[in-house]
Enzyme design. Structure first.
Site, PDB file in Angstrom:
ATOM      1  N   LYS A 116      12.098 -32.031  72.904  1.00 61.17           N
ATOM      2  CA  LYS A 116      11.874 -33.579  73.443  1.00 61.17           C
ATOM      3  C   LYS A 116      13.306 -34.099  74.391  1.00 61.17           C
ATOM      4  O   LYS A 116      12.936 -34.945  75.375  1.00 61.17           O
ATOM      5  CB  LYS A 116      11.574 -34.711  72.524  1.00 61.17           C
ATOM      6  CG  LYS A 116      10.386 -34.479  71.969  1.00 61.17           C
ATOM      7  CD  LYS A 116      10.021 -35.799  71.287  1.00 61.17           C
ATOM      8  CE  LYS A 116       8.615 -35.342  70.533  1.00 61.17           C
ATOM      9  NZ  LYS A 116       8.097 -36.710  69.694  1.00 61.17           N
ATOM     10  N   LYS A 198      -0.971 -24.343  71.883  1.00 57.61           N
ATOM     11  CA  LYS A 198      -1.527 -25.264  71.226  1.00 57.61           C
ATOM     12  C   LYS A 198      -2.244 -26.301  72.234  1.00 57.61           C
ATOM     13  O   LYS A 198      -1.631 -26.824  73.200  1.00 57.61           O
ATOM     14  CB  LYS A 198      -0.581 -26.161  70.159  1.00 57.61           C
ATOM     15  CG  LYS A 198      -1.088 -26.803  69.273  1.00 57.61           C
ATOM     16  CD  LYS A 198      -0.307 -27.344  68.215  1.00 57.61           C
ATOM     17  CE  LYS A 198      -0.328 -28.495  67.645  1.00 57.61           C
ATOM     18  NZ  LYS A 198       0.382 -29.272  66.808  1.00 57.61           N
ATOM     19  N   LYS A 201      -2.688 -33.026  74.451  1.00 63.02           N
ATOM     20  CA  LYS A 201      -2.854 -34.125  75.170  1.00 63.02           C
ATOM     21  C   LYS A 201      -1.668 -34.308  76.348  1.00 63.02           C
ATOM     22  O   LYS A 201      -1.685 -35.073  77.252  1.00 63.02           O
ATOM     23  CB  LYS A 201      -2.977 -35.612  74.684  1.00 63.02           C
ATOM     24  CG  LYS A 201      -1.905 -35.788  73.806  1.00 63.02           C
ATOM     25  CD  LYS A 201      -2.145 -37.068  72.710  1.00 63.02           C
ATOM     26  CE  LYS A 201      -0.969 -37.207  71.658  1.00 63.02           C
ATOM     27  NZ  LYS A 201      -1.375 -37.822  70.515  1.00 63.02           N
TER      28      LYS A 201
END
Ligand code: TRP
Length: 333
Positions: A116, A198, A201
């Site tokens: 992140k 995976k 969104k």
């Protein structure tokens, strides 16, 4: 009477839910709830969400949407509390105590933090770093026995266990040390554009994911465009990751095994198969979307759900927090 095992489940309201979230998480929670074997707490982890900057208006919408979708997908707030993390102050309170018992080195090793902070280089805030201590607080407050988490959260769960043991050793037995819960049937839904990734969104290509609130047209279009391979047989095998992903989606929607899916589409080709997958997805999503729309018309009901959820959750959480504060040595207020 033997007490039921306790489960704490959480998802962040950080954007629209995908079919992957449904198959990999929500649907399993609904099944867990149906067994009546567990005492479940269903949390919308909104405190976690602000570790990435949110537009307040979108954030509110995402949070309400997620609450409505929890119920639309089949979670029953009469049976188990559904609540917003931010409505139970004990999460932030315990998280501070745990943060003071977490080492910088441990947090620096978290792969999600590394990922992140690479993604959000303009906002590598301290919350992003201490996020795992907050997640540990979420779990330990409820003395959860089990926590359903995907592989990407395993490292955080491991840290939670370490923190529980560390505190128990330093201050005497306080926290239950939780285990991960891996659902019996839990297909991982992969990206429709890159079956090695995976479904997510946050993928910039919107054809790579199906949202729970996608229209039937969108579902049909995205599945039609899903990558497959140059062959024509609907079966598993080397180089068939794209088809396998569609097979496992079809299997998740219909309850048929992969063998049954292979048999059903033997000699039929990709066109027919993709149409059937799209139909099955639409058939699953249609009633969820109808229920979602009904719920969104009934804000009073939603409010009542999250308020009573927070009340129940707060009661459990307050007990653990009081114990912790006492053991740490804070003066009783
Ligand atoms: N960190 C989890 C995620 O991003 C969400 C979460 C927050 C969570 N607190 C939790 C999951 C507690 C399980 C238990 O997916």
């Amino acid at each position: 009477m033997e007490e039921k095992k306790r489960i704490l489940s959480g998802i962040q309201p950080s954007g629209a839910l995908t079919l992957g979230n449904y198959v990999g998480a929500l649907r399993n929670w609904v099944e867990l709830q149906k067994t009546d074997e567990y005492d479940c707490y269903f949390m919308l982890a909104d405190l976690h969400t602000i570790t990435v900057r949110q537009e307040a208006k979108d954030f509110r919408k995402n949070a309400m949407d997620l609450l409505a979708l929890f119920i639309a997908c089949g979670l029953d707030p009469e049976k188990n509390p559904i609540f917003f993390q931010s409505h139970v102050p004990a999460h932030a309170q315990l998280s501070w105590v745990l943060t003071c018992n977490t080492y910088m080195g441990e947090l620096s090793r978290m792969t999600q933090f590394k990922d992140k902070s690479q993604k959000h280089t303009g906002n590598i805030n301290a919350g992003l770093f201490t996020y795992p201590s907050l997640m540990a607080a979420d779990i330990l407050l409820y003395q959860a026995d089990l926590v359903p988490v995907g592989a990407d959260q395993n490292q955080h769960l491991e840290l939670t266990r370490d923190l529980a043991n560390r505190f128990n050793n330093a201050y005497s037995e306080t926290f239950k040390v939780p285990e991960g819960y891996i659902p019996k049937v839990g297909a991982r839904v992969m990206s429709l554009q890159d079956p090695m990734q995976k479904m997510s969104k946050s993928d910039p290509n919107e054809n790579s994911y199906i949202l729970l609130l996608d229209s039937p047209d969108a579902v049909v279009r995205k599945i039609k465009r899903a990558v497959t391979d140059s062959g024509s047989e609907v079966r598993r095998g080397e180089g068939k990751a794209g088809i396998e992903n569609l097979m496992s989606i079809y299997s998740a929607m219909t309850g048929k095994s992969l063998e049954e899916v292979e048999a059903e589409f033997e000699g039929k080709g990709y066109g027919i198969f993709k149409a059937a997958v799209a139909d099955a997805v639409v058939e699953t999503l249609t009633p969820i979307q109808a229920r979602y729309r009904e719920l969104m018309e009934n804000k009073d009901y939603l409010q009542q759900v999250y308020r009573s959820g927070a009340e129940i959750a707060s009661r459990t959480a307050a007990k653990t927090l009081a114990k912790v504060y006492r053991k740490v040595g804070f003066i009783q207020p």
